[in-house]
Design a protein around this motif. Structure first.
Motif, mmCIF file in Angstrom:
data_model
loop_
_atom_site.group_PDB
_atom_site.id
_atom_site.type_symbol
_atom_site.label_atom_id
_atom_site.label_comp_id
_atom_site.label_asym_id
_atom_site.label_seq_id
_atom_site.Cartn_x
_atom_site.Cartn_y
_atom_site.Cartn_z
ATOM 1 N N ALA A 53 0.880 -1.350 -0.068
ATOM 2 C CA ALA A 53 -0.011 -0.049 -0.020
ATOM 3 C C ALA A 53 0.817 1.176 -0.050
ATOM 4 O O ALA A 53 0.426 2.255 -0.637
ATOM 5 N N ASN A 54 1.877 1.259 0.858
ATOM 6 C CA ASN A 54 2.965 2.371 0.682
ATOM 7 C C ASN A 54 3.579 2.665 -0.344
ATOM 8 O O ASN A 54 3.884 3.780 -0.838
ATOM 9 N N LEU A 55 4.069 1.447 -1.056
ATOM 10 C CA LEU A 55 4.755 1.482 -2.290
ATOM 11 C C LEU A 55 3.889 2.139 -3.495
ATOM 12 O O LEU A 55 4.171 3.026 -4.224
ATOM 13 N N LYS A 56 2.741 1.910 -3.255
ATOM 14 C CA LYS A 56 1.682 2.153 -4.514
ATOM 15 C C LYS A 56 1.425 3.597 -4.211
ATOM 16 O O LYS A 56 1.201 4.339 -5.152
ATOM 17 N N LYS A 57 1.400 4.337 -2.729
ATOM 18 C CA LYS A 57 0.904 5.299 -2.462
ATOM 19 C C LYS A 57 2.062 6.293 -2.989
ATOM 20 O O LYS A 57 1.947 7.292 -3.651
ATOM 21 N N PHE A 58 3.148 5.988 -2.779
ATOM 22 C CA PHE A 58 4.521 6.662 -3.097
ATOM 23 C C PHE A 58 4.568 6.795 -4.814
ATOM 24 O O PHE A 58 5.037 8.006 -5.133
ATOM 25 N N MET A 59 4.219 5.924 -5.422
ATOM 26 C CA MET A 59 4.188 6.041 -6.996
ATOM 27 C C MET A 59 2.998 6.869 -7.394
ATOM 28 O O MET A 59 3.432 7.762 -8.419
ATOM 29 N N ASP A 60 1.991 6.905 -6.520
ATOM 30 C CA ASP A 60 0.742 7.814 -6.769
ATOM 31 C C ASP A 60 1.413 9.318 -6.474
ATOM 32 O O ASP A 60 1.185 10.534 -7.111
ATOM 33 N N HIS A 61 2.217 9.436 -5.379
ATOM 34 C CA HIS A 61 2.742 10.782 -5.140
ATOM 35 C C HIS A 61 3.687 11.390 -6.519
ATOM 36 O O HIS A 61 3.697 12.560 -6.840
ATOM 37 N N VAL A 62 4.623 10.240 -6.900
ATOM 38 C CA VAL A 62 5.654 10.688 -7.883
ATOM 39 C C VAL A 62 4.494 11.244 -9.398
ATOM 40 O O VAL A 62 4.781 11.994 -9.941
ATOM 41 N N HIS A 63 3.750 10.352 -9.419
ATOM 42 C CA HIS A 63 2.719 10.689 -10.674
ATOM 43 C C HIS A 63 2.150 12.002 -10.675
ATOM 44 O O HIS A 63 1.860 12.627 -11.552
ATOM 45 N N HIS A 64 1.596 12.451 -9.283
ATOM 46 C CA HIS A 64 1.135 13.703 -9.173
ATOM 47 C C HIS A 64 1.963 14.889 -8.822
ATOM 48 O O HIS A 64 1.609 15.903 -8.428
ATOM 49 N N LEU A 65 3.260 14.633 -8.934
ATOM 50 C CA LEU A 65 4.338 15.377 -8.493
ATOM 51 C C LEU A 65 4.229 16.039 -7.107
ATOM 52 O O LEU A 65 4.389 16.996 -6.997
ATOM 53 N N SER A 66 3.883 15.452 -6.385
ATOM 54 C CA SER A 66 3.692 15.548 -4.825
ATOM 55 C C SER A 66 4.957 15.745 -4.003
ATOM 56 O O SER A 66 5.197 14.636 -3.480
ATOM 57 N N VAL A 67 5.876 16.502 -4.323
ATOM 58 C CA VAL A 67 7.151 16.460 -3.857
ATOM 59 C C VAL A 67 7.320 16.452 -2.371
ATOM 60 O O VAL A 67 7.988 15.583 -1.618
ATOM 61 N N GLU A 68 6.307 17.268 -1.736
ATOM 62 C CA GLU A 68 6.540 17.347 -0.212
ATOM 63 C C GLU A 68 6.177 15.781 0.367
ATOM 64 O O GLU A 68 6.733 15.229 1.546
ATOM 65 N N LYS A 69 5.057 15.244 -0.155
ATOM 66 C CA LYS A 69 4.954 14.151 0.447
ATOM 67 C C LYS A 69 5.754 12.859 0.301
ATOM 68 O O LYS A 69 5.928 11.898 1.000
ATOM 69 N N MET A 70 6.135 12.859 -1.079
ATOM 70 C CA MET A 70 7.532 12.171 -1.521
ATOM 71 C C MET A 70 8.644 12.418 -0.658
ATOM 72 O O MET A 70 9.165 11.213 0.166
ATOM 73 N N THR A 71 8.956 13.558 -0.085
ATOM 74 C CA THR A 71 10.262 13.734 0.700
ATOM 75 C C THR A 71 9.844 13.206 2.110
ATOM 76 O O THR A 71 10.867 12.528 3.117
ATOM 77 N N LYS A 72 8.634 13.412 2.803
ATOM 78 C CA LYS A 72 8.145 12.699 3.977
ATOM 79 C C LYS A 72 8.658 11.485 4.205
ATOM 80 O O LYS A 72 9.105 10.885 5.015
#
Length: 450
Positions: A224-243
């Motif tokens: 679930a977390n790995l899929k969420k991280f890919m979603d953050h990359v796809h939506h360019l959510s840099v802050e959520k990725m960095t966290k």
């Protein structure tokens, strides 16, 4: 009377045939990396079709040391087929091992004789619980050393292209994976502590923190977390990725659905400069490959993503990274065409020209096949060989004749290309143009054979 030729793709079986005078090319004569195709070759009762590479080169020059394909069209398809065919993971691994063994550089006798040119390293392979002492040429790249190691293994490793040489921490230096395109001699080994050691292991994030909480990391790397991280990359959510990266997430993994890594996905999207930088700072390896064997640099080149390509190069990516077929990003730009900026940028960053695929096609052949004139101009400016011949002996000028690319032919002739070179079917480019009158279908008829 007519002869029917059939091209069989993705078949490992000899199919029954009702026509007695058609013979099959035995599987045993085909190199392992080529066994995904079988070619039916007709045995002519009369004189062969003189001058046509499509047929007679397979009859007249049967013993020539080249790839067992039957036509220029099929050889050109060798590049595109590998990226779109659906193969099982085991067959892909087998193909990768075949490619590595076929392309691995053998040590020269001069290196064997000269002790000063030999670097002996103890290679530790944790996943196989093996240790080997192997001699290397210090002037060879880490990629070549990696191939040499793989050729010595008697067991297979899963996702083998994402294994790398790891230099453990020593003398206050952090441990790190060796960059594949750098030379071995650029990584000094201690000489006063016996035989130096390197680990050959799967590429993962190299953590700088001590006393890592393994349970915390395991909880962080759920599906679930790995899929969420890919979603953050796809939506360019840099802050959520960095966290998530700051919490210890390893960005070197494959998405279960697409097979992409976070970095290869970002390389294909627009406006991802900050995303790519965040991934690199969070431990992403620039040479970590997606399931299809391509690095982020290959993906950016194929997507014609100039910004991503430039960002990756600025962060230290080598323009000469190899994919699972041994092809470089520059080779891919010659195929996909489009704006030549990516091609020019790679060449400016010292990309090596004259990368060959399994059938001897180089960038210059592909640029001429698809009529990419500007790419051809850049390749020639940076030293591409106009006389280079593929597995059928065809030069770039032959390819222009076979695919009716007049503009590319004019460029080559203006640059002084030799129009007298003959392919392995004894054809000059002009003769190939004259006799290139057959359709390139997988099944067709040749009339007039009595």
């Amino acid at each position: 009377m007519c002869i029917v030729f059939r091209t069989l793709r993705a078949s490992r079986r000899i199919l029954p045939c009702s026509i007695p005078w058609i013979h099959f090319l035995p599987i045993g004569t085909i190199p392992p990396g080529q066994r995904s195709r079988l070619i039916l070759v007709g045995a002519f009762r009369t004189a062969p079709l003189v001058g046509t590479e499509i047929f007679s080169s397979r009859i007249k020059n049967f013993n020539m040391p080249r790839s067992p394909t039957s036509s220029e069209d099929e050889m050109a398809q060798s590049f595109s087929d590998y990226s779109v065919e659906s193969e099982s993971d085991s067959s892909k691994e087998e193909t990768i091992y075949d490619t590595i063994r076929a392309t691995a550089e053998k040590p020269s006798s001069r290196m064997e004789d000269s002790q000063s040119n030999i670097l002996v390293i103890r290679i530790i392979i944790p996943d196989l619980q093996q240790t080997k002492c192997i001699r290397f040429n210090p002037e060879a790249s880490v990629w070549v050393a990696k191939q040499r190691i793989l050729c010595t293994l008697n067991q297979s490793l899963k996702d083998v292209l994402n294994y790398g040489l790891f230099q453990p921490e020593s003398n206050g230096r952090d441990g790190k994976f060796l960059d594949e395109e750098r030379l071995l001699r650029e990584y000094p080994q201690p000489v006063n502590k016996g035989v130096p050691s390197l680990e050959f292991r799967y590429k993962k994030r190299v953590y700088r923190q001590f006393n890592l909480d393994e349970k915390h990391l395991a909880k962080l790397h759920t599906k679930a977390n790995l899929k969420k991280f890919m979603d953050h990359v796809h939506h360019l959510s840099v802050e959520k990725m960095t966290k998530m990266l700051d919490r210890g997430l390893d960005p070197n993994y494959h998405d279960l659905e697409s097979g992409e890594t976070p970095l290869t996905l970002a390389a294909q999207l627009d406006n991802t400069v900050e995303v790519i930088k965040a991934l690199k700072n969070g431990g992403a390896h620039l040479d970590f490959r997606a399931k299809d064997g391509m690095t982020a640099l290959h993906k950016a080149a194929r997507a014609k993503n100039q910004v991503a390509l430039k960002t990756l190069l600025e962060l230290g990516a080598s323009p000469n990274y190899k994919d699972s077929c041994g092809l470089t990003p520059l080779y891919h730009t010659a195929v996909v065409g489009g704006d030549p900026f990516c091609c020019e940028l790679l060449l400016h960053e010292h990309a090596t020209v004259s990368c060959k695929d399994e059938n001897g096609w180089q960038e210059i052949h592909q640029a001429c096949r698809y009529g990419h004139v500007q790419h051809l101009e850049h390749l020639l400016f940076y030293g591409a060989d106009m006389c280079a011949q593929n597995a059928s002996g065809n030069t770039a000028l032959h390819i222009c004749a076979l695919y009716n690319q007049e503009s590319c032919a004019r460029v080559l002739l203006f640059r002084g290309a030799n129009k007298e070179i003959k392919n392995y079917n004894s054809q000059s480019p002009f003769q190939a143009l004259q006799e290139n009158a057959f359709p390139k279908d997988s099944e067709f008829q040749v009339p007039g054979i009595a």
